[in-house]
Design a protein around this motif. Structure first.
Motif, mmCIF file in Angstrom:
data_model
loop_
_atom_site.group_PDB
_atom_site.id
_atom_site.type_symbol
_atom_site.label_atom_id
_atom_site.label_comp_id
_atom_site.label_asym_id
_atom_site.label_seq_id
_atom_site.Cartn_x
_atom_site.Cartn_y
_atom_site.Cartn_z
ATOM 1 N N TYR A 79 24.728 63.375 32.948
ATOM 2 C CA TYR A 79 25.234 64.266 31.912
ATOM 3 C C TYR A 79 25.820 63.536 30.705
ATOM 4 C CZ TYR A 79 25.075 67.406 35.938
ATOM 5 O OH TYR A 79 24.673 68.111 37.048
ATOM 6 N N GLY A 80 25.847 62.216 30.715
ATOM 7 C CA GLY A 80 26.512 61.461 29.666
ATOM 8 C C GLY A 80 25.941 61.709 28.276
ATOM 9 N N ASN A 81 26.812 61.681 27.270
ATOM 10 C CA ASN A 81 26.401 61.811 25.876
ATOM 11 C C ASN A 81 26.009 60.447 25.315
ATOM 12 O OD1 ASN A 81 27.088 64.625 25.798
ATOM 13 N ND2 ASN A 81 29.253 64.051 25.586
ATOM 14 N N SER A 82 25.373 60.465 24.164
ATOM 15 C CA SER A 82 24.906 59.227 23.553
ATOM 16 C C SER A 82 26.056 58.301 23.152
ATOM 17 C CB SER A 82 24.051 59.542 22.318
ATOM 18 O OG SER A 82 24.792 60.305 21.375
ATOM 19 N N ASP A 83 27.252 58.868 22.927
ATOM 20 C CA ASP A 83 28.388 58.038 22.531
ATOM 21 C C ASP A 83 29.176 57.499 23.720
ATOM 22 O OD1 ASP A 83 29.526 60.350 23.447
ATOM 23 O OD2 ASP A 83 30.696 60.779 21.646
#
Length: 343
Positions: free
Chosen positions: A290-294
């Motif tokens: 689920y991690g975001n690009s940042d």
């Protein structure tokens, strides 16, 4: 889905699994749980209300409790917006499970003339946010409201009822203390709340321990809310759902903030501890899936909003069956009639 910024907090290791589900007029402590409310009777009473009281009291005594109040303040503001949509003044209102007063701070004395706040945690009431509305604070359990019938013009509740053992009874009590033509406006967490955390922990436990335990408390389905409110006696119902997504540095920060909100798991069948390697694995799975690009990870909070009115003879009623004077079939002729009128 709406996003919400999470204030920067100091990260620390958490061994326990944290999961969702004016003047203080200190009344007597909340009544003890009903007979059978024990670890062996989780089918009837899934939540340990005494533990929930301790968790909320602990959260309210932290040095800066407002750091973890961003979600409650956001939902409290949305409840207040729904109150403002009703063009009337409420002489006496009740806030069920008020906490530190997350709804009251958004209301005005022109809309609510007097407010009574009720919560199971006395520390939350003592440290409540000040409001311009004259307020009385009472320590009482949301499941056992100590008020007479037909007392309040308005009852509100924000992010509290998901910890109630007997939700149908709680709705009936709210309906009972409302005056005729009074309105109940509430919000509670929905079933998709923290699905990222739930899935990550389950996969990590399956991998490391060969099985998993339920770590996120059970929630009411949105399809059941209307039925429960109707059974309690409410009419002219409105139920809608919304999602708020908050970004965190990682899984441990999600759990830390849940603890700071007083939203730690209090189910009787909760697993009190998780192995360190399981937690590390869950954090890695959370980031990977689920991690975001940042580098941050999202946590989704599903919110159910509900509005219900207590019956009064002055309220609008549906017309009797067969009393219509115009057929739906005639609607197709309207355009032709309008064109003739222009000619």
């Amino acid at each position: 889905m709406r996003g919400l910024a999470r204030p920067a907090l100091r990260a620390r290791w958490c061994r326990r699994l944290w999961a969702l589900p004016a003047r203080a007029a200190a009344a007597s402590p909340p009544p003890p749980p009903p007979t059978g409310a024990s670890p062996g009777s989780g089918a009837l009473n899934p939540f340990d209300r005494r533990l929930k009281r301790k968790q909320k009291n602990w959260a309210a005594l932290q040095a800066e409790p407002a750091k973890c109040d961003y979600l409650r303040e956001e939902v409290g503001g949305r409840i207040a917006d729904r109150v403002f949509d009703i063009t009337r003044t409420f002489p006496l209102a009740l806030d069920v499970g008020s906490g530190r007063g997350y709804i009251a701070q958004h209301l005005t004395k022109e809309t609510v003339e007097k407010l009574i706040q009720v919560d199971i945690a006395e520390n939350a009431l003592k440290n409540a946010v000040e409001s311009e509305i004259p307020t009385v604070r009472v320590v009482a359990d949301e499941e056992f409201l100590p008020f007479k019938e037909d007392t309040f013009d308005l009852v509100v509740s924000s992010l509290s009822l998901h910890w109630v053992n007997d939700l149908p009874k709680a709705f009936k009590e709210i309906h009972q203390v409302l005056k005729p033509d009074g309105v109940f406006i509430g919000a509670m967490f929905g079933g998709d709340t923290l699905y990222e955390l739930r899935c990550s922990l389950q996969l990590a436990e399956l991998e490391r321990e060969g099985g998993f335990s339920p770590h996120v408390s059970p929630f009411t389905a949105v399809a059941d809310l209307g039925h429960l409110l109707s059974r309690a006696g409410f009419n002219t119902l409105t139920v809608d759902t919304d999602e708020i997504q908050v970004n965190y540095p990682g899984l441990f920060e999600v759990m830390e903030d849940l603890q700071g909100m007083g939203e730690s798991n209090c189910s009787w069948n909760r697993k009190p501890l998780l192995h360190r390697e399981t937690m590390v694995a869950a954090a890695a799975i959370y980031q990977e899936m689920y991690g975001n690009s940042d580098g941050s990870v999202p946590a989704t909070f599903q919110i159910y909003y509900m509005i219900g009115w207590k019956y009064h003879e002055s309220q609008a009623k549906p017309a009797q069956r067969g009393s219509a004077t115009v057929s739906f079939g005639d609607l197709a002729k309207i355009e032709g009639l309008l064109k003739r009128g222009k000619k």
